[in-house]
Design an enzyme around this catalytic site. Structure first.
Site, mmCIF file in Angstrom:
data_model
loop_
_atom_site.group_PDB
_atom_site.id
_atom_site.type_symbol
_atom_site.label_atom_id
_atom_site.label_comp_id
_atom_site.label_asym_id
_atom_site.label_seq_id
_atom_site.Cartn_x
_atom_site.Cartn_y
_atom_site.Cartn_z
ATOM 1 N N TYR A 1 17.785 68.449 50.528
ATOM 2 C CA TYR A 1 18.265 69.592 49.778
ATOM 3 C C TYR A 1 18.017 69.357 48.350
ATOM 4 O O TYR A 1 18.188 68.336 47.684
ATOM 5 C CB TYR A 1 19.647 70.095 49.990
ATOM 6 C CG TYR A 1 20.064 70.587 51.160
ATOM 7 C CD1 TYR A 1 20.008 71.733 51.759
ATOM 8 C CD2 TYR A 1 20.659 69.262 52.397
ATOM 9 C CE1 TYR A 1 20.473 72.182 52.934
ATOM 10 C CE2 TYR A 1 20.954 69.899 53.354
ATOM 11 C CZ TYR A 1 20.690 71.001 53.842
ATOM 12 O OH TYR A 1 21.328 71.611 54.913
ATOM 13 N N TYR B 1 30.236 64.975 53.724
ATOM 14 C CA TYR B 1 29.453 64.698 55.110
ATOM 15 C C TYR B 1 30.124 63.289 55.475
ATOM 16 O O TYR B 1 29.678 62.070 55.371
ATOM 17 C CB TYR B 1 28.058 64.235 54.743
ATOM 18 C CG TYR B 1 27.103 65.351 54.241
ATOM 19 C CD1 TYR B 1 27.230 66.765 54.739
ATOM 20 C CD2 TYR B 1 26.044 65.126 53.702
ATOM 21 C CE1 TYR B 1 26.435 67.777 54.326
ATOM 22 C CE2 TYR B 1 25.200 66.247 53.232
ATOM 23 C CZ TYR B 1 25.392 67.480 53.642
ATOM 24 O OH TYR B 1 24.643 68.606 53.019
#
Length: 369
Positions: A247, A319
């Site tokens: 990203y 995450y």
């Protein structure tokens, strides 16, 4: 739409290069905390310098969920905003988005073509992620899907109201695709921002079991790391639905001091999410093992994890990865707390001691006093 723990981990999205991370706009939280006697109460903590509860606010700007209490309300306000009209307190999205995709089929990708895509993508972000770049409103994700998924996809968007939006997008796509011999399909379209933003719900269907890992990149991966990715992702014998997603990051998000919020990663240019999905619980060990092996190979030079250095900046607490606590998978000698929080961890520990003295809120990756 709920934001939940996304905010508490720091938060990011398609406009972070232009406007900063989510927590850069977090003014206050309402948190249900539990004191040493076991009594629960709701506390409002703000970013105001004189607020006696300010450290509790700070801990929720990247300290991760489930550590200090239960957040029941958020208030958002951009620090530079003035007045009380809600319409003027946060950045406005563009009226339209110019979106583009480039898709390569695995059947057409050689090791050289795969490497060229990943190398070009990393080089572009390394060179074009300063605040105020002409591409500040550009957001993209390079989806390195595995052979079982069948494609590698670059998905990008930019403010469609810019007079040179098309030229900026073309320049970006050309930079990522230059020198790539494999055939690709390129598409572009313009649509209203809200329609484009709500258009793509993520549904894995029956593939509802997952293992994920993360990393911040201060620059693109090197050739050894790219070779490891290609070797693992191109394996025709692996049937999980795996992707490594890169990203766009940086820009305005990198103008904030590492200790201004609990999220210290403030000079990265990409955020990586390693993930695989599968449908059968009896196959958990095989798929988790595959993901562990991929991650360990990519970060073999630093003990199997993205130790902060010139190229890496640890990982993203949203995450969460319990493997980082295990010396079998984290052989770096760097504790998991450093990979997520770096020098901010001692301050988080002090907040924990003050606001959750009984350790009521805990999990495998908890902040501990």
């Amino acid at each position: 739409m709920g934001v939940g723990g996304h905010v508490q981990g720091g938060g990011y999205g398609a406009m972070c290069r232009q406007h900063g991370s989510v927590v850069d706009h977090l003014y206050a939280v309402e948190v249900v905390v539990v004191d040493a006697g076991g009594t629960a109460r709701a506390v409002v903590a703000t970013s105001d310098p004189g607020d006696p509860n300010r450290e509790l606010w700070w801990a929720h700007t990247g300290g991760g969920g489930g550590n200090f209490g239960v957040v029941t309300r958020y208030w958002f306000r951009t620090p530079a905003a003035t007045g009380t009209d809600p319409a003027g307190l946060l950045p406005k999205p563009p009226a339209t988005l110019l979106k583009a995709t480039v898709v390569w089929k695995w059947a057409d990708l050689t090791a050289d073509s795969f490497a060229a895509v990943v190398r070009n993508h990393g080089a572009w972000h390394t060179a074009n992620s300063a605040d105020g770049s002409p591409w500040a409103s550009l957001h993209s994700v390079l989806i390195l899907g595995n052979a079982a998924l069948g494609t590698v996809t670059l998905s990008a968007q930019i403010d469609g109201t810019l007079p040179d939006a098309a030229a900026l997008m073309t320049s970006y796509l050309d930079a990522v695709t230059t020198g790539v011999a494999a055939a690709s399909t390129r598409t572009t379209a313009t649509s209203p921002w809200l329609k484009a933003t709500l258009k793509d719900p993520y549904d894995t269907g029956a593939f509802n079991r997952t293992k994920s890992k993360g990393a911040y990149l201060r620059r693109g991966w090197n050739d050894t790391q790219i070779s490891a990715l290609y070797r693992r992702l191109s394996d025709p014998g692996y049937d999980g639905h795996a992707s490594v997603l890169l990203y766009s990051y940086g820009g305005k998000a990198n103008t904030v001091a590492p200790d201004a919020t609990a999220m210290p990663q403030r000079d990265s240019v990409l955020k990586a999410n390693f993930t695989t999905y599968w449908p059968d619980p009896s196959q958990d060990d095989r798929h988790v093992g595959w993901m562990r092996g991929l991650y360990q190979e990519v970060y073999a030079a630093t003990g199997g994890v993205p130790v902060p250095n010139a190229a890496n900046d640890g990982s993203y607490i949203n995450y969460p990865d319990v493997d980082l606590t295990d010396p079998q998978w984290n052989a770096s000698g760097v504790p998991w707390q450093t990979l997520y929080y770096k020098d901010n961890y001692p301050r988080l520990q002090r907040v924990k001691a003050a606001w959750d003295p009984g350790n009521v809120f805990h999990h495998a990756l908890s902040v501990t006093a």
